[in-house]
Design a protein around this motif. Structure first.
Motif, short mmCIF file in Angstrom:
data_model
loop_
_atom_site.label_atom_id
_atom_site.label_comp_id
_atom_site.label_asym_id
_atom_site.label_seq_id
_atom_site.Cartn_x
_atom_site.Cartn_y
_atom_site.Cartn_z
N ASN A 1 0.81 -1.22 0.00
CA ASN A 1 0.00 0.00 0.00
C ASN A 1 0.85 1.27 0.00
N GLN A 2 2.15 1.14 0.23
CA GLN A 2 3.01 2.31 0.31
C GLN A 2 3.62 2.69 -1.04
N CYS A 3 3.55 1.80 -2.02
CA CYS A 3 4.17 2.10 -3.31
C CYS A 3 3.17 2.79 -4.23
N LYS A 4 3.67 3.29 -5.36
CA LYS A 4 2.81 3.88 -6.37
C LYS A 4 2.63 2.86 -7.49
N HIS A 5 1.40 2.74 -7.98
CA HIS A 5 1.06 1.77 -9.00
C HIS A 5 0.80 2.50 -10.31
N ILE A 6 1.61 2.21 -11.33
CA ILE A 6 1.49 2.84 -12.64
C ILE A 6 0.91 1.81 -13.61
N LEU A 7 -0.32 2.04 -14.06
CA LEU A 7 -1.01 1.11 -14.94
C LEU A 7 -0.89 1.61 -16.38
N ILE A 8 -0.45 0.76 -17.28
CA ILE A 8 -0.23 1.14 -18.68
C ILE A 8 -1.03 0.19 -19.56
N ALA A 9 -2.00 0.75 -20.29
CA ALA A 9 -2.90 -0.06 -21.11
C ALA A 9 -2.82 0.37 -22.56
N GLY A 10 -2.86 -0.62 -23.46
CA GLY A 10 -2.93 -0.34 -24.89
C GLY A 10 -4.16 -1.02 -25.47
N GLY A 11 -5.11 -0.25 -26.01
CA GLY A 11 -6.30 -0.83 -26.63
C GLY A 11 -7.12 -1.66 -25.66
N ILE A 12 -7.47 -2.88 -26.08
CA ILE A 12 -8.30 -3.76 -25.25
C ILE A 12 -7.55 -4.20 -24.00
N GLY A 13 -6.26 -3.89 -23.91
CA GLY A 13 -5.50 -4.17 -22.69
C GLY A 13 -5.97 -3.37 -21.50
N ASN B 1 10.12 3.26 -5.58
CA ASN B 1 9.17 2.33 -4.97
C ASN B 1 7.96 2.07 -5.87
N SER B 2 8.00 2.53 -7.11
CA SER B 2 6.86 2.36 -8.01
C SER B 2 6.82 0.95 -8.62
N HIS B 3 5.61 0.50 -8.93
CA HIS B 3 5.40 -0.76 -9.65
C HIS B 3 4.70 -0.45 -10.96
N LEU B 4 5.17 -1.07 -12.04
CA LEU B 4 4.58 -0.90 -13.37
C LEU B 4 3.74 -2.12 -13.71
N TYR B 5 2.60 -1.86 -14.34
CA TYR B 5 1.72 -2.94 -14.82
C TYR B 5 1.36 -2.60 -16.26
N VAL B 6 1.49 -3.57 -17.16
CA VAL B 6 1.19 -3.29 -18.56
C VAL B 6 0.40 -4.43 -19.18
N HIS C 1 -2.41 5.04 -17.50
CA HIS C 1 -2.01 5.59 -18.79
C HIS C 1 -2.60 4.71 -19.89
N TYR C 2 -3.46 5.29 -20.73
CA TYR C 2 -4.30 4.53 -21.66
C TYR C 2 -4.03 5.00 -23.09
N CYS C 3 -3.46 4.10 -23.91
CA CYS C 3 -3.16 4.39 -25.32
C CYS C 3 -4.21 3.71 -26.20
N PHE C 4 -4.69 4.41 -27.23
CA PHE C 4 -5.68 3.83 -28.14
C PHE C 4 -5.58 4.50 -29.50
N ARG C 5 -6.15 3.85 -30.52
CA ARG C 5 -6.05 4.35 -31.88
C ARG C 5 -6.86 5.62 -32.08
N ASP C 6 -8.10 5.63 -31.58
CA ASP C 6 -8.93 6.83 -31.65
C ASP C 6 -10.05 6.71 -30.62
N PHE D 1 -3.14 -9.71 -23.57
CA PHE D 1 -4.57 -9.96 -23.72
C PHE D 1 -4.78 -10.83 -24.95
N GLY D 2 -5.82 -11.67 -24.88
CA GLY D 2 -6.12 -12.51 -26.02
C GLY D 2 -5.05 -13.56 -26.24
N GLU D 3 -4.80 -13.88 -27.48
CA GLU D 3 -3.91 -14.98 -27.84
C GLU D 3 -2.70 -14.42 -28.58
N VAL D 4 -1.53 -14.72 -28.07
CA VAL D 4 -0.29 -14.24 -28.69
C VAL D 4 -0.03 -15.00 -29.99
N ALA D 5 0.36 -14.28 -31.02
CA ALA D 5 0.66 -14.92 -32.29
C ALA D 5 1.86 -15.86 -32.14
#
Length: 317
Positions: A109-121, A188-193, A142-147, A221-225
């Motif tokens: 609970n003391q760290c910072k959580h940085i969430l990074i999402a791309g599209g349906i992620g 002390n940050s944790h990254l999640y992608v 942090h949310y990245c998307f096409r439009d 997410f989904g099935e990796v090629a």
């Protein structure tokens, strides 16, 4: 891994964006079990379809009157998302495997959580928000998307977390600098992608450089090629061979053939449920489950993502 399947009904389907639908499931008998943030369920798509796919739970982990998932309609679908979008209707019955979690929040609970999402992620982070908010944790999304027209849950997120949300709209020329983002974080940050493989790989690389391996968490997410040269797989116990094509995985070929049943929860080389013993040949390991020493030993492999370096593999199936 054989698990008791849960019989459910489809209680609601909602069109979230032009190519994303939300599906709500309720148990046919009793109640569904609570789950932890970041969990996913496996949807079994009926004997006729012969498919099973894992999807992140997006609902409140502690409110288990229903489970909710979101599914992107993949134009190159090999059956999973096509089944969900085109064949499933409210009132239909199917089975789920119990929730599993390979992408949980760091218990700090003391760290910072940085969430990074791309599209349906974005989907696994929707359940994260309940736990983060309930425990008063420090976080950013942090949310990245096409439009903006195809981005899922955009308005919901803007209203819910406000200034903690950072948007990167590709149609507006906005691109997130992973390196700058990672360098700006405290030790002390944790990254999640979660998102496209290219984004995951970049966050892993920069995160390991600046924060350390233990503070970087990821989920595909989904099935990796699974692409590469074609090869033969002989199944020792079953007594037959199958050819794995250039753009197929061993798991996909097994499922299409239907003579062998292999369970795989994640379909992206993370969970380890499809781990299988190698009797002959050399695997091209592409999973994130085995460590480097285990990969070098060539004793087992993950059927969902790994391929063959040799022209022929013999597996204990």
């Amino acid at each position: 891994m054989n698990q008791q399947k849960i019989a459910v009904n489809v209680s609601r389907i909602e069109q979230i964006s032009p190519n994303i639908k939300m599906f709500e499931f309720v148990a046919q008998e009793g109640a569904l079990m609570p789950f932890s943030a970041g969990s996913h369920i496996t949807v079994h798509m009926g004997e006729q379809a012969g498919l099973q796919r894992a999807y992140s739970l997006i609902s409140d982990p502690q409110q288990c009157g229903s489970y909710c998932i979101s599914v992107l309609r993949d134009e190159n679908s090999k059956g999973g998302s096509a089944f969900m979008h085109e064949q499933l209707s409210p009132g239909d019955s199917l089975y789920l495997s119990p929730a599993q979690n390979f992408f949980s929040l760091a218990p700090d609970n003391q760290c910072k959580h940085i969430l990074i999402a791309g599209g349906i992620g974005i989907t696994p982070f929707l359940s994260y928000l309940y736990e983060l908010e309930e425990n008063g944790m420090d976080f950013e999304l942090h949310y990245c998307f096409r439009d903006s027209t195809t981005a899922a849950f955009l308005e919901h997120l803007q209203q819910r977390i406000g200034s903690r949300l950072f948007l990167y709209d590709g149609s507006q020329g906005q691109r997130m600098s992973v390196e700058q983002l990672v360098k700006a974080q405290g030790s002390n940050s944790h990254l999640y992608v979660c998102g496209p493989q290219s984004l995951i790989n970049e966050v892993i690389e920069k995160g390991h450089q600046h924060l350390g391996e233990s503070q970087v968490h990821f989920e595909n997410f989904g099935e990796v090629a699974s692409e590469g040269d074609s090869f033969e797989v002989y199944f020792q116990r079953s007594g037959f061979s199958l050819e794995v094509g250039k753009d197929e995985s061993i798991l996909q070929v097994i499922e299409a053939d239907k003579r062998i049943n292999v369970e795989c929860l994640c379909r992206n080389g993370v969970c380890g449920t499809c781990e299988t013993a190698i009797l002959e040949g050399e695997a091209d390991h592409r999973d994130h489950y085995l460590d480097d020493d285990e990969k070098a030993e060539q004793k087992t492999m993950m059927l969902c993502v790994s391929r063959a370096k040799s022209k022929r593999l013999v597996l204990d199936l």
